[in-house]
Write a protein that holds these residues in place. Structure first.
Motif, PDB file in Angstrom:
ATOM      1  N   ASN A 101       0.814  -1.210   0.000  1.00 33.94           N
ATOM      2  CA  ASN A 101       0.000   0.000   0.000  1.00 33.94           C
ATOM      3  C   ASN A 101       0.851   1.264   0.000  1.00 33.94           C
ATOM      4  O   ASN A 101       0.424   2.296  -0.514  1.00 33.94           O
ATOM      5  CB  ASN A 101      -0.939  -0.003   1.207  1.00 33.94           C
ATOM      6  N   LEU A 102       2.058   1.192   0.569  1.00 28.50           N
ATOM      7  CA  LEU A 102       2.938   2.359   0.576  1.00 28.50           C
ATOM      8  C   LEU A 102       3.736   2.477  -0.715  1.00 28.50           C
ATOM      9  O   LEU A 102       3.997   3.582  -1.191  1.00 28.50           O
ATOM     10  CB  LEU A 102       3.893   2.305   1.776  1.00 28.50           C
ATOM     11  N   PRO A 105       0.582   2.762  -4.130  1.00 35.23           N
ATOM     12  CA  PRO A 105      -0.713   3.296  -3.695  1.00 35.23           C
ATOM     13  C   PRO A 105      -1.671   3.452  -4.861  1.00 35.23           C
ATOM     14  O   PRO A 105      -1.259   3.509  -6.033  1.00 35.23           O
ATOM     15  CB  PRO A 105      -0.332   4.668  -3.114  1.00 35.23           C
ATOM     16  N   LEU A 168      10.033  -1.392   4.976  1.00 32.89           N
ATOM     17  CA  LEU A 168       9.177  -1.841   3.883  1.00 32.89           C
ATOM     18  C   LEU A 168       9.518  -3.265   3.459  1.00 32.89           C
ATOM     19  O   LEU A 168       8.614  -4.072   3.182  1.00 32.89           O
ATOM     20  CB  LEU A 168       9.303  -0.887   2.699  1.00 32.89           C
ATOM     21  N   LEU A 312      -2.708   1.511   8.651  1.00 29.42           N
ATOM     22  CA  LEU A 312      -2.876   2.033   7.294  1.00 29.42           C
ATOM     23  C   LEU A 312      -4.130   2.884   7.152  1.00 29.42           C
ATOM     24  O   LEU A 312      -4.084   4.024   6.662  1.00 29.42           O
ATOM     25  CB  LEU A 312      -2.913   0.872   6.303  1.00 29.42           C
ATOM     26  N   HIS A 315      -4.193   6.205   9.184  1.00 31.34           N
ATOM     27  CA  HIS A 315      -3.320   7.228   8.615  1.00 31.34           C
ATOM     28  C   HIS A 315      -3.878   7.778   7.310  1.00 31.34           C
ATOM     29  O   HIS A 315      -3.820   8.996   7.068  1.00 31.34           O
ATOM     30  CB  HIS A 315      -1.918   6.650   8.402  1.00 31.34           C
ATOM     31  N   LYS A 316      -4.414   6.917   6.463  1.00 33.76           N
ATOM     32  CA  LYS A 316      -5.000   7.400   5.208  1.00 33.76           C
ATOM     33  C   LYS A 316      -6.204   8.300   5.487  1.00 33.76           C
ATOM     34  O   LYS A 316      -6.392   9.320   4.813  1.00 33.76           O
ATOM     35  CB  LYS A 316      -5.393   6.211   4.328  1.00 33.76           C
ATOM     36  N   VAL A 346       5.751   8.120   7.298  1.00 33.67           N
ATOM     37  CA  VAL A 346       6.020   7.237   6.155  1.00 33.67           C
ATOM     38  C   VAL A 346       4.726   6.741   5.519  1.00 33.67           C
ATOM     39  O   VAL A 346       4.701   6.411   4.329  1.00 33.67           O
ATOM     40  CB  VAL A 346       6.936   6.054   6.551  1.00 33.67           C
ATOM     41  N   SER A 347       3.625   6.717   6.283  1.00 34.84           N
ATOM     42  CA  SER A 347       2.337   6.351   5.685  1.00 34.84           C
ATOM     43  C   SER A 347       1.848   7.382   4.684  1.00 34.84           C
ATOM     44  O   SER A 347       0.908   7.118   3.935  1.00 34.84           O
ATOM     45  CB  SER A 347       1.276   6.161   6.780  1.00 34.84           C
ATOM     46  N   LEU A 349       3.207   7.993   2.083  1.00 32.35           N
ATOM     47  CA  LEU A 349       3.393   7.347   0.786  1.00 32.35           C
ATOM     48  C   LEU A 349       2.109   6.678   0.310  1.00 32.35           C
ATOM     49  O   LEU A 349       1.835   6.615  -0.893  1.00 32.35           O
ATOM     50  CB  LEU A 349       4.511   6.310   0.866  1.00 32.35           C
ATOM     51  N   ALA A 350       1.306   6.152   1.237  1.00 33.42           N
ATOM     52  CA  ALA A 350       0.071   5.454   0.875  1.00 33.42           C
ATOM     53  C   ALA A 350      -0.961   6.387   0.268  1.00 33.42           C
ATOM     54  O   ALA A 350      -1.924   5.928  -0.360  1.00 33.42           O
ATOM     55  CB  ALA A 350      -0.515   4.751   2.101  1.00 33.42           C
TER      56      ALA A 350
END
Length: 697
Positions: A101-102, A105, A168, A312, A315-316, A346-347, A349-350
Motif C-alpha cells: 500500500n505504501l 498506492p 518496507l 494504514l 493514517h489514510k 512514512v504512511s 506514501l500510501a
C-alpha cells in the motif's frame, strides 16, 4: 471537579477559517456520505456523529474512499456489538500487505515522480518511486532467506532512507518492524530489543547532529553483547553512513557476535539475487507490522503491537480526509524513527505524497530559520513538528520568510499554548491551517485532529477524528451508562467504541494482562468497559473545541480542586518566555490525601536579569502574581523552584510522572528519560525537603 474558567472574549475570536471549505476532502467525503445514505449533515460536526453512530459503515466507506490496496476485500468490518476488550477483529476475510500500500498506492503516482527526499544538515538525496521500489526489492531479496513470517526486524537507525527501506522490506514479507533512534543509550535499547528477540538488526555506524559526527559503534557493541545471550540474531547489518576517515573505516571489524553474520549494508544488498522479483505476502488485515514502546518512565517499556489495517486506514483517513493530502503534497514531519510520528510520516506514501526524511538538528545550519528554509527549498505543503519547537520559534521571535507552498502545520507531543497559535498567525501566513493534533503511541494515530469546516481558536484542537467515539467522562453508572463531563468541565479522555488502530496485542508472555491494565482496568471508574487513555481534557462550552489538560496521572489536585499542568505551562510561555525556558509542575502528597503543587522552572540562560542579588525572589513573586491573576489563587504553587533541566522523553515530552514519583519518594525511573542525569537534582530537593519537615516536627 470544577467548572472551567471562562475563556476571555478575545480568545474566542477565530484565528483561521478555511477560505474554500467545499474544496477540501473532508467536505467531499461528507457530500459522498450524504448522497449515498440520503442524509442531511448540516453542521460541521454532523459527519463525526454519523461516523461513530455507524462504526461498520464508516470504516467500510473510509476503506473505499481512501483507496486500500487488497488482493481480497473484507467479508465484514467489525462486530459493533462486541465489547472493546478483548479487541474485536477488523475486516475479517481481507487479504492485503502494508508495504504494498505504501509502495504501490492507488493514488496517481508516476514511476519517475518524487517519492522520498532524504535530508540531513549537510545534504539531500532524492528517490523516485521507481528508485524506492528498487531499493526495497534489493533489500527484500537479501532478507527473504534470512527471516520467516512473524520475525522481528529492528533498526537502530537515524531517520533516513535505510530505515524506510528496511521497514518496507520487512513488512512486505510478513515480519514485524521496530525502530529505535541512535541517540538512545544501550540500556534503553536493550530494555526494548531483549523483549523482541530480533532476527535482524540494522544499525548506523555513526550519525550527525548539530554539526558533529557521533560514533555509534561503542553503543552498538554494548547492545550486541546484551543480545548475545538470547541467541536470536542471525544478521547485523551496519550502514556505513560515515567512513571516509579512519575513525569509521574499520567499524565492522570492531564487532563480533558468535554465530551471527556481521555485514555492511551495501554488501547485504548485494547478497540477494539480481533477478529477484519484488512481491508482497497477502496477509490478514490485523497482521502485526509494528511494535512501538510505552515511555518506560515507570518501569520496563511495554511492547505495543500494531496491525496492518489499523495503522494504514487510520493514517489514510487522517492524511486524506482530514488534511486533504494528495499525490501533489510534500509531507515533512520532524521526528526520529522511535516516535509514533515517524510511522505517521512514512504512511504519507500510501496517499501518494512525497515524504521528507530529515535526520539532524532542527536548528542547523541557520539557527531558528533552518526548518522554514528547508520547507521552501523542498516545496513542503504539510509540515509536522512538536509544540515545543514552535514555542522555541515564538520565544526567539522568529519572523520566517514567506512559505508559499505551506498549507498545513501539524503540532503535537504536548499541548500548544494559545500564545503560540497567535504567534503562528502573526508571523507565518494567515492562510496556513495550524492543526494541533493528539493521539499517541498506544493508538499509532489521532483521537483529536483538524476539521477544515470549523473555525480555529487559540489553545484548542478543532474536532474529534472521524470514527473515534471519544468523550470527556467522569465515570460510569452501574448499568453501564457513561457519565460525561458537562461542557467546560474536566474529564477523562475515553473512547467508547472499537476502532481499527487499537493495538492487536502487547508483545510478550503477559501481554494480555498488560493490555487490560493499560486501558481497561476493571478497577477504574469505568469498570474496564471503555478505553481509558490517561489524558485529562475538557470541551470548550462555546466552541466545542477540545483543550488538553495533561496526563490524568499527573493532574494537579490541591485542596481537592483538579486542574491540568498545561494551564500553568501556557501562562508561563505567554507571560515569561523571556525569563523562563521550561517548566514542570507536579503534585506532592500530604497527609489526608491532599497535595501541594510544586513548580520547577528552568531560567532562560540568555535572559539578563536586573542587577542585584534578589532577582530570583522578584521573578518568583511575579510568577505567583501572574498565576493568581491569570488563572486563580487555586493554581498558585506552594513551591517555585529553580531547576537545571526538565526531564523529557526522546520526542521532547515532559516526564511529569517521574518527577512526581521522585517528589513523593516512590519513583521507578525507566531509561526513556533521555536527560536522566538531571533527575538527581529532583531527588536531592525531595530528600532535603523531607529532612526539613522531619526536623520541624
Amino acid at each position: 471537579m470544577v467548572t472551567a474558567e471562562p475563556t476571555p472574549d478575545s480568545q474566542l475570536q477565530a484565528l483561521w477559517r478555511h477560505p474554500n471549505p467545499t474544496q477540501t476532502e473532508y467536505y467531499k467525503f461528507q457530500s459522498h456520505i450524504e448522497k449515498k445514505y440520503s442524509l442531511s449533515l448540516n453542521t460541521p460536526t454532523s459527519l463525526w456523529q454519523w461516523s461513530v453512530d455507524n462504526i461498520p459503515e464508516f470504516w467500510a466507506e473510509a476503506w473505499d474512499y481512501t483507496g486500500v490496496v487488497a488482493s481480497k476485500r473484507f467479508d465484514s468490518v467489525v462486530d459493533d456489538q462486541a465489547p472493546m476488550f478483548p479487541r474485536p477483529q477488523f475486516f475479517a476475510g481481507a487479504r492485503l500487505n502494508f508495504a504494498e500500500n505504501l509502495l504501490f498506492p492507488k493514488a496517481d503516482v508516476k514511476e519517475d515522480g518524487l517519492a522520498v527526499v532524504a535530508a540531513t544538515e549537510e545534504g539531500r538525496r532524492s528517490y523516485t518511486w521507481k528508485e524506492l521500489r528498487e531499493e526495497v526489492r534489493k533489500c527484500q531479496a537479501s532478507m527473504e532467506g534470512r527471516v520467516k513470517m512473524g520475525d522481528r526486524v529492528v533498526g537502530y537507525l537515524g531517520n533516513g532512507i535505510h530505515a524506510l527501506v528496511a521497514m518496507l522490506a520487512a513488512t512486505s514479507l510478513g515480519c514485524i518492524w521496530s525502530g529505535v533512534s541512535p541517540d538512545t543509550g544501550p540500556t534503553a535499547v536493550l530494555e526494548r530489543m531483549e523483549q523482541l528477540e530480533p532476527t535482524i538488526l540494522f544499525a548506523d555506524n555513526a550519525v550527525m547532529y548539530n554539526g558533529k559526527v557521533h560514533n555509534n559503534m561503542a553503543k552498538l557493541t554494548e547492545v550486541l553483547a546484551g543480545l548475545e545471550k538470547l541467541g536470536c540474531l542471525k544478521s547485523v547489518v551496519v550502514v556505513q553512513t560515515f567512513g571516509a576517515d579512519t575513525e569509521f573505516n574499520d567499524s565492522l571489524s570492531s564487532l563480533s557476535l558468535p554465530g551471527t553474520e556481521i555485514i555492511s549494508y551495501d554488501n547485504y544488498l548485494g547478497s540477494g539475487s539480481p533477478s529477484h522479483k519484488l512481491h508482497f505476502e497477502q496477509l490478514e488485515a490485523d497482521t502485526p507490522i509494528y511494535i512501538l514502546f510505552s515511555s518506560g518512565t515507570t518501569g520496563r517499556p511495554k511492547c505495543i503491537c500494531h496491525g496492518a489495517i489499523g495503522t494504514l486506514l487510520q493514517h489514510k483517513k487522517e492524511h486524506q480526509i482530514h488534511a486533504s493530502m494528495t499525490s501533489s503534497s510534500v509531507f515533512f514531519q520532524y521526528t526520529t524513527i522511535t516516535w509514533m510520528m515517524w510511522h505517521w510520516l512514512v504512511s504519507g506514501l500510501a496517499s501518494g505524497a512525497t515524504i521528507v526524511l530529515y535526520d539532524g538538528s532542527p536548528f542547523r545550519p541557520n539557527s531558528h530559520a533552518s526548518m522554514p528554509t528547508l520547507i521552501n527549498e523542498l516545496g513542503v505543503t504539510h509540515f509536522g513538528t512538536s509544540a515545543k519547537y514552535l514555542s522555541l520559534l515564538e520565544q526567539a521571535n522568529l519572523v520566517p520568510p514567506p512559505m508559499p507552498t505551506l498549507t498545513t502545520i501539524f503540532s503535537t507531543a504536548s499541548p500548544l499554548a494559545p500564545s503560540t497559535f497567535t504567534y503562528i498567525y502573526k508571523t507565518f501566513a494567515p492562510t496556513v491551517h495550524l492543526a494541533s493534533i493528539t493521539g499517541g503511541t498506544d493508538i499509532i494515530s489521532l483521537f483529536f485532529t483538524q476539521n477544515p469546516l470549523l473555525p480555529l481558536y487559540p489553545g484548542q484542537i478543532q474536532d474529534r477524528g472521524l470514527g473515534m467515539a471519544v468523550h470527556a467522562a467522569v465515570g460510569m453508572t452501574p448499568d453501564g451508562t457513561l457519565e460525561e463531563a458537562e461542557a467546560g468541565m474536566e474529564g477523562e479522555l475515553v473512547c467508547t467504541k472499537p476502532f481499527p488502530s487499537m493495538p492487536v496485542c502487547f508483545w510478550g508472555p503477559n501481554g494480555l494482562d498488560q493490555y487490560r491494565a493499560a486501558y481497561f482496568s476493571p478497577d477504574d471508574e469505568f469498570a474496564g468497559r471503555v478505553w481509558k487513555h490517561g489524558d485529562f481534557i475538557r470541551f470548550h462550552p462555546q466552541t466545542g473545541g477540545v483543550e488538553m489538560l495533561g496526563r490524568s496521572d499527573g493532574v494537579l489536585n490541591p485542596a481537592g480542586v483538579r486542574f491540568g499542568s498545561a494551564e500553568l505551562y501556557g501562562l508561563l510561555l505567554r507571560e515569561f518566555s523571556r525569563e523562563i525556558e521550561d517548566s514542570v509542575a507536579v503534585g506532592r502528597k500530604k497527609a489526608g490525601g491532599d497535595e501541594d503543587v510544586v513548580l520547577f522552572v528552568v531560567v532562560n540562560p540568555e535572559w539578563d536579569p536586573p542587577y542585584g542579588s534578589d532577582w530570583w525572589e522578584d521573578l518568583e513573586a511575579r510568577v505567583r502574581s501572574s498565576i493568581a491573576k491569570g488563572l486563580s489563587l487555586r493554581h498558585v504553587p506552594r513551591w517555585i523552584i529553580r531547576a537545571p533541566e526538565v526531564p523529557v522523553t526522546g520526542n521532547g515530552k515532559k516526564v511529569e510522572v517521574v518527577v512526581k514519583g521522585i517528589v513523593n519518594g516512590k519513583a521507578k525511573v525507566g531509561a526513556a528519560v533521555v536527560n536522566g542525569r538531571c533527575l538527581e537534582f529532583y531527588r536531592q530537593w525531595a530528600e532535603r525537603l523531607k529532612r526539613e519537615e522531619e526536623e520541624a516536627k
